[in-house]
Design an enzyme around this catalytic site. Structure first.
Site, short mmCIF file in Angstrom:
data_model
loop_
_atom_site.label_atom_id
_atom_site.label_comp_id
_atom_site.label_asym_id
_atom_site.label_seq_id
_atom_site.Cartn_x
_atom_site.Cartn_y
_atom_site.Cartn_z
N GLY A 77 12.52 -1.39 27.83
CA GLY A 77 11.09 -1.24 27.56
C GLY A 77 10.28 -1.09 28.84
O GLY A 77 9.11 -1.45 28.89
N SER A 86 10.61 6.77 29.11
CA SER A 86 10.15 8.06 28.56
C SER A 86 8.90 8.53 29.30
O SER A 86 8.80 9.70 29.69
CB SER A 86 9.80 7.92 27.08
OG SER A 86 10.87 7.38 26.39
N ALA A 93 7.92 7.59 32.29
CA ALA A 93 8.25 7.88 33.70
C ALA A 93 8.91 9.25 33.81
O ALA A 93 8.59 10.02 34.72
CB ALA A 93 9.14 6.78 34.27
N ASP A 108 1.40 3.15 30.53
CA ASP A 108 2.71 3.33 31.14
C ASP A 108 2.75 4.61 31.97
O ASP A 108 3.37 4.66 33.04
CB ASP A 108 3.82 3.32 30.07
CG ASP A 108 3.43 4.04 28.80
OD1 ASP A 108 2.34 4.66 28.76
OD2 ASP A 108 4.22 4.01 27.83
#
Ligand code: MEV
Length: 324
Positions: free
Chosen positions: A108, A112, A114, A155
């Site tokens: 987690g 994806s 990154a 993210d």
């Protein structure tokens, strides 16, 4: 053949998950393990992908068929990222991508997002478009929304900017904080969580009980605002307390698990300033804010004793960068 390698860090949410999907702030730090994408513009007008870490090998399709048909899970973000880039900046060649990761996609840490950032930054370099960070953010965030339907983009921001960020939904605010140290112990629960499932679960709760959930989001927002100040002033005791309070609110949202609770509990008992789950919940990792002293070993042992896996990380690391 023109080739560029870009790397980008993973992330850990410090405070604010879930609420940040709904116009609230969060705090996020970039972690030392990096994702790498080597991207080439190639003669055949094909998209080719090698991503052995997520079980994708020898994947290829014509550029004209990007996002058509069934896409393997491990190829989705890269393929949609290329499609979005191509729509904005039409590519005259094919694209070959090879990705490798220093961290497992099960943790987690945002593999994806990154990899999406790596591919967009590499294409921006290869095509001479030289997008700035905000432009890379917009394309990468669109990619996340195209696939997931919802998400804050925190993210993506962590992968691009690195460091430790104060972030508001959709990149309305992306504020790098001047943080030199941040001592965390990270424990993996052994369960891979699905972010979209967890976000939908919270949405369902909000439909049934809007006042409760809005109230929780508002309380989380207050914790994040206070935590930002404590983080900047290195007031670890107070920051830890705010993290543990945030965990209490995440429990009320129903996203913690028995295993996460146990790891958090033993970390606090062994001397952590505070601890909480990090990310969507339902599994993945917990984080504990710890003093930089001999208590760390005890905290790690306690986490292992309740079945957690300790993951060694650096925090606050550099954002996306060109490697060659
Ligand atoms: C997931 O890591 C964190 C969430 O807040 C989703 C998001 O911010 O995109 C649940």
């Amino acid at each position: 053949m023109k080739t560029v390698t870009v790397s980008a860090p993973g992330k850990l949410m410090l405070l604010g998950e879930h609420a940040v999907v709904y116009d609230r702030p969060c705090l996020v730090t970039a972690v030392g393990q990096r994702m790498r994408a080597t991207v080439s513009l190639i003669g055949p007008k094909e998209f080719q992908l090698e991503a052995a870490d997520v079980s994708v090998t020898g994947y290829s399709k014509p550029m004209t068929e990007l996002v058509d048909g069934e896409i393997p899970k491990g190829a989705k973000f890269v393929e949609v990222a290329i499609k979005n880039f191509n729509e904005k900046f039409p590519l005259t060649k094919g694209v070959r991508v090879e990705t490798t990761s220093e961290f497992s996609s099960k943790l987690g840490f945002g593999s994806s997002s990154a990899s999406t950032v790596c591919v967009i930054k590499a294409l921006s370099e290869l095509t001479g478009n030289k997008l700035d960070n905000k432009e890379i953010f917009e394309l990468a965030y669109k990619t996340v929304l195209d696939i997931q339907g919802k998400g804050s983009g925190f993210d993506v921001a962590a992968a691009i900017y690195g460091g430790t960020l104060y972030f508001v939904t959709g990149g309305k605010v992306i504020e790098p904080l001047d943080i030199k140290e941040l001592s965390l112990v990270v424990g993996y629960s052994g369960v891979k969580a699905d972010t979209v499932t967890l976000m939908n679960q919270v949405t369902e709760l909000a439909k049934k009980n809007p006042d409760l959930v809005e109230g929780i989001y508002n309380q989380i927002q207050k914790l994040v605002e206070k935590a930002k100040i404590e983080l900047i002033s290195k007031n670890w005791t107070e920051l830890g307390k705010l993290m543990t309070k945030n965990q209490g609110l995440l429990k009320k949202l129903g996203v913690s698990t028995g295993k996460l609770d146990a790891m958090i509990d033993v970390a606090c008992k062994a001397g952590a300033y505070g601890a909480k789950l990090s990310g969507a919940g339902g599994g993945d990792c917990m984080i504990a804010l710890v003093p930089e002293d001999n208590k760390i070993g005890k905290i790690q042992k306690n986490i292992q004793a309740v079945g957690g896996e300790v993951i060694n990380i650096q925090t606050n690391v550099q954002g996306a960068r060109i490697e060659n």
